[in-house]
Scaffold this active site. Structure first.
Site, PDB file in Angstrom:
ATOM      1  N   LYS A  31       0.854  -1.175   0.000  1.00  0.00           N
ATOM      2  CA  LYS A  31       0.000   0.000   0.000  1.00  0.00           C
ATOM      3  C   LYS A  31       0.895   1.230   0.000  1.00  0.00           C
ATOM      4  O   LYS A  31       2.024   1.218   0.489  1.00  0.00           O
ATOM      5  CB  LYS A  31      -0.957   0.026   1.193  1.00  0.00           C
ATOM      6  CG  LYS A  31      -0.328   0.103   2.570  1.00  0.00           C
ATOM      7  CD  LYS A  31       0.089   1.465   3.066  1.00  0.00           C
ATOM      8  CE  LYS A  31      -0.980   2.513   2.861  1.00  0.00           C
ATOM      9  NZ  LYS A  31      -0.467   3.856   3.337  1.00  0.00           N
ATOM     10  N   THR A  67       2.468   7.248   3.128  1.00  0.00           N
ATOM     11  CA  THR A  67       3.181   6.192   3.892  1.00  0.00           C
ATOM     12  C   THR A  67       3.110   4.879   3.137  1.00  0.00           C
ATOM     13  O   THR A  67       2.151   4.767   2.456  1.00  0.00           O
ATOM     14  CB  THR A  67       2.415   6.213   5.183  1.00  0.00           C
ATOM     15  OG1 THR A  67       2.894   7.139   5.985  1.00  0.00           O
ATOM     16  CG2 THR A  67       1.964   4.966   5.724  1.00  0.00           C
ATOM     17  N   GLU A  93      -0.788   9.726  -5.545  1.00  0.00           N
ATOM     18  CA  GLU A  93      -1.882  10.672  -5.297  1.00  0.00           C
ATOM     19  C   GLU A  93      -1.989  11.686  -6.427  1.00  0.00           C
ATOM     20  O   GLU A  93      -1.091  12.509  -6.643  1.00  0.00           O
ATOM     21  CB  GLU A  93      -1.661  11.370  -3.955  1.00  0.00           C
ATOM     22  CG  GLU A  93      -1.844  10.424  -2.784  1.00  0.00           C
ATOM     23  CD  GLU A  93      -1.398  10.992  -1.455  1.00  0.00           C
ATOM     24  OE1 GLU A  93      -1.786  10.417  -0.422  1.00  0.00           O
ATOM     25  OE2 GLU A  93      -0.662  11.995  -1.440  1.00  0.00           O
ATOM     26  N   SER A 105      -9.661  15.230   6.950  1.00  0.00           N
ATOM     27  CA  SER A 105     -11.079  15.547   7.086  1.00  0.00           C
ATOM     28  C   SER A 105     -11.958  14.349   6.753  1.00  0.00           C
ATOM     29  O   SER A 105     -11.485  13.321   6.331  1.00  0.00           O
ATOM     30  CB  SER A 105     -11.443  16.719   6.190  1.00  0.00           C
ATOM     31  OG  SER A 105     -11.132  16.431   4.843  1.00  0.00           O
TER      32      SER A 105
END
Length: 409
Positions: A182, A193, A280, A409
Site C-alpha cells: 500500500k 506512507t 496521489e 477531514s
C-alpha cells in the site's frame, strides 16, 4: 485515477502454504471500512524486514525491529490502517505493545512473536481498544486465499489495492510468491506512507533472508518516488514458510537461488511500480533511466534528482516539454566533475539534448507528443562510464494538493 493499474483478480493471487489472512472492521478511524488485518504464520516460518530511515519512526516500527531481534520465531502480523501511531511517544509504544499482547493471547503465542504495523494519520493516539475488540472478527475470517481482501484493508489514500502473485520452479518443486503493498503519497526512496509484505513457501537458509529482503527492497521500493517525502512507517517484510518441499536454497549464485531471487525481485518491483501508478493525483507513470555513469551510486543521484523535482513533475502533468528542467536536475544532482557537454537526454525515442545543448534534430512537437503519453521513459546518458540505474516516478498534479489538503477531514 491510477495510471494503467487495475484491481487484482483474487483468482490470480495464489495462496502461500503456511499463511492465513483475516480482515475486520475495527473503526480505527472511520466506521464501516475494513481497517484491521491479521496474518498468521505456521511454526517454522522465517521473517526478515527493512524499515524506514526516518529518525522519527513510528512506534510499531520500533517494536517490530525489537521483536525481529529476539530469538522467538514470528507467528503473526497485525496491521491497522487509519492511524500511523507515529509521533506518539511512550504512549504509542505502550498501545502498540498492548495490541501485540491481545493477539498473542488469542493465538497462545508470546507478544514478541507478533509484528505490528500501522499506517494513516500521524500524531494521533492509537485506539488500541478498538483494534483489540476487532481481533476476534479478524481471526474468524482467517483464510489462505484472503490476499485480495487484505490488499484492500491496508489502503489509506490508495485508490486501488495492490497485489501480485507468481510461481517459479525451485529444486524441482513449484514455489509460490504472493505479495501486497500500500502507498500513494509520502513516498520516496530510503524505504519509500508505504507497507509491503511478500510471502513465499520457499525453503530459504536463514542466513540469506536479510540479504534477500534488502536486495528486493533496493531493487524495488527504494527506487520509487512520488513526492520526495520519507514516511515514518515504511516497512517491507519477506516471509518464508519453508513448505514448498525442495532442498533449502543456501546460495544465490546457483540456478535455483537465482531463479528464486529474480522472482522475488520481480514481485517486489511490480508492487512498487503499482504504488507509483496509484500516486496521489498521478496521471503519468515515468521511468527514469540513467546510463553511462562511473558508478551505480552517481547514476542514482541523477535519477533521484529528476524523479524528486517538482518542476520536472509538474511539467509532465501539463504535458509541457519544458525539458531544460530535466537538464537542470542533472546539473544539481551533486556530481562535481560532471561535464555537461557529454550529456545526452532522450524522451522515449526522441533525442532532446546533446553536447550541452539542444539536439539539432529535436522538434518541440516531438517532445510534446511523448509528454502527452500516460507512460514515458526519460533516459539520460552521462557518457562517463558503464554503470546504469532505473527509478520510477509520476507527475505532480493539482489533485495531489487537494488530496493532501483534505487528508484528515
Amino acid at each position: 485515477m491510477a495510471v494503467n493499474l487495475s484491481v487484482p483478480d483474487p483468482k490470480d493471487l495464489h495462496p502461500v502454504a503456511g499463511v492465513k489472512l483475516g480482515i475486520a472492521m475495527a473503526g480505527v478511524r472511520k466506521a464501516n471500512r475494513r481497517d484491521l488485518t491479521v496474518v498468521t504464520l505456521d511454526e517454522g516460518s522465517q521473517v526478515a524486514g527493512v524499515f524506514t530511515r526516518n529518525r522519527f519512526c513510528a512506534a510499531p516500527v520500533q517494536l517490530c525491529r525489537q521483536h525481529l531481534g529476539t530469538n522467538v520465531g514470528p507467528r503473526a502480523i497485525l496491521i491497522n490502517t487509519g492511524n500511523a501511531n507515529a509521533g506518539t511517544g511512550e504512549d504509542g509504544l505502550v498501545r502498540a505493545f498492548s495490541t501485540c499482547v491481545a493477539l498473542a493471547r488469542h493465538l497462545e503465542i508470546s507478544p514478541e512473536q507478533v509484528l505490528p504495523f500501522s499506517t494513516g494519520v500521524i500524531m494521533e493516539t492509537l485506539p488500541n481498544d478498538r483494534i483489540e475488540a476487532g481481533l476476534p472478527a479478524a481471526l474468524a475470517d482467517l483464510k489462505a486465499d484472503n490476499w485480495a481482501a487484505a490488499a484492500e484493508a491496508i489502503m489509506t489514500t490508495d485508490t486501488l489495492p495492490k497485489a501480485v502473485s507468481r510461481r517459479v520452479e525451485v529444486g524441482g518443486k513449484t514455489v509460490t510468491i504472493t505479495g501486497i503493498s500500500k502507498g500513494a503519497g509520502m513516498i520516496r526512496p530510503n524505504m519509500a506512507t508505504m507497507l509491503g509484505f511478500v510471502a513465499t513457501d520457499a525453503v530459504i537458509a536463514p542466513a540469506l533472508m536479510q540479504s534477500l529482503v534488502r536486495e528486493a527492497a533496493d531493487s524495488s521500493f527504494n527506487r520509487i518516488s512520488i513526492d520526495g517525502d520519507t514516511s515514518t512507517n515504511d516497512s517491507f517484510l519477506l516471509i518464508a514458510t519453508s513448505q514448498a518441499g525442495h532442498d533449502p536454497v543456501t546460495r544465490l549464485d546457483t540456478a535455483d537461488g537465482s531463479a528464486l531471487r529474480d522472482a522475488l525481485i520481480d514481485v517486489s518491483q511490480r508492487l512498487a511500480q503499482a504504488i507509483v501508478r496509484d500516486g496521489e493525483g498521478a496521471t503519468k507513470f515515468i521511468t527514469v533511466r540513467v546510463d553511462g555513469g562511473k558508478s551505480e551510486a552517481e547514476c542514482r543521484q541523477v535519477a533521484y534528482a529528476i524523479a524528486h523535482s517538482p518542476l520536472v513533475k509538474t511539467a509532465f502533468f501539463a504535458s509541457d516539454p519544458n525539458l531544460g528542467r530535466i537538464l537542470a536536475a542533472v546539473g544539481y544532482a551533486g556530481i562535481d566533475d560532471l561535464d555537461q557537454t557529454g550529456i545526452d537526454l532522450f524522451l522515449d525515442d526522441v533525442h532532446v539534448a546533446t553536447e550541452g545543448g539542444r539536439h539539432p534534430g529535436y522538434r518541440e512537437e516531438d517532445g510534446q507528443r511523448v509528454m502527452k503519453q500516460s507512460e514515458i521513459t526519460v533516459r539520460v546518458d552521462l557518457n562517463r562510464g558503464s554503470m546504469s540505474t532505473t527509478v520510477w516516478t509520476c507527475d505532480l498534479s493539482v489533485d495531489y494538493v487537494k488530496i493532501n489538503a483534505d487528508y484528515r477531514s
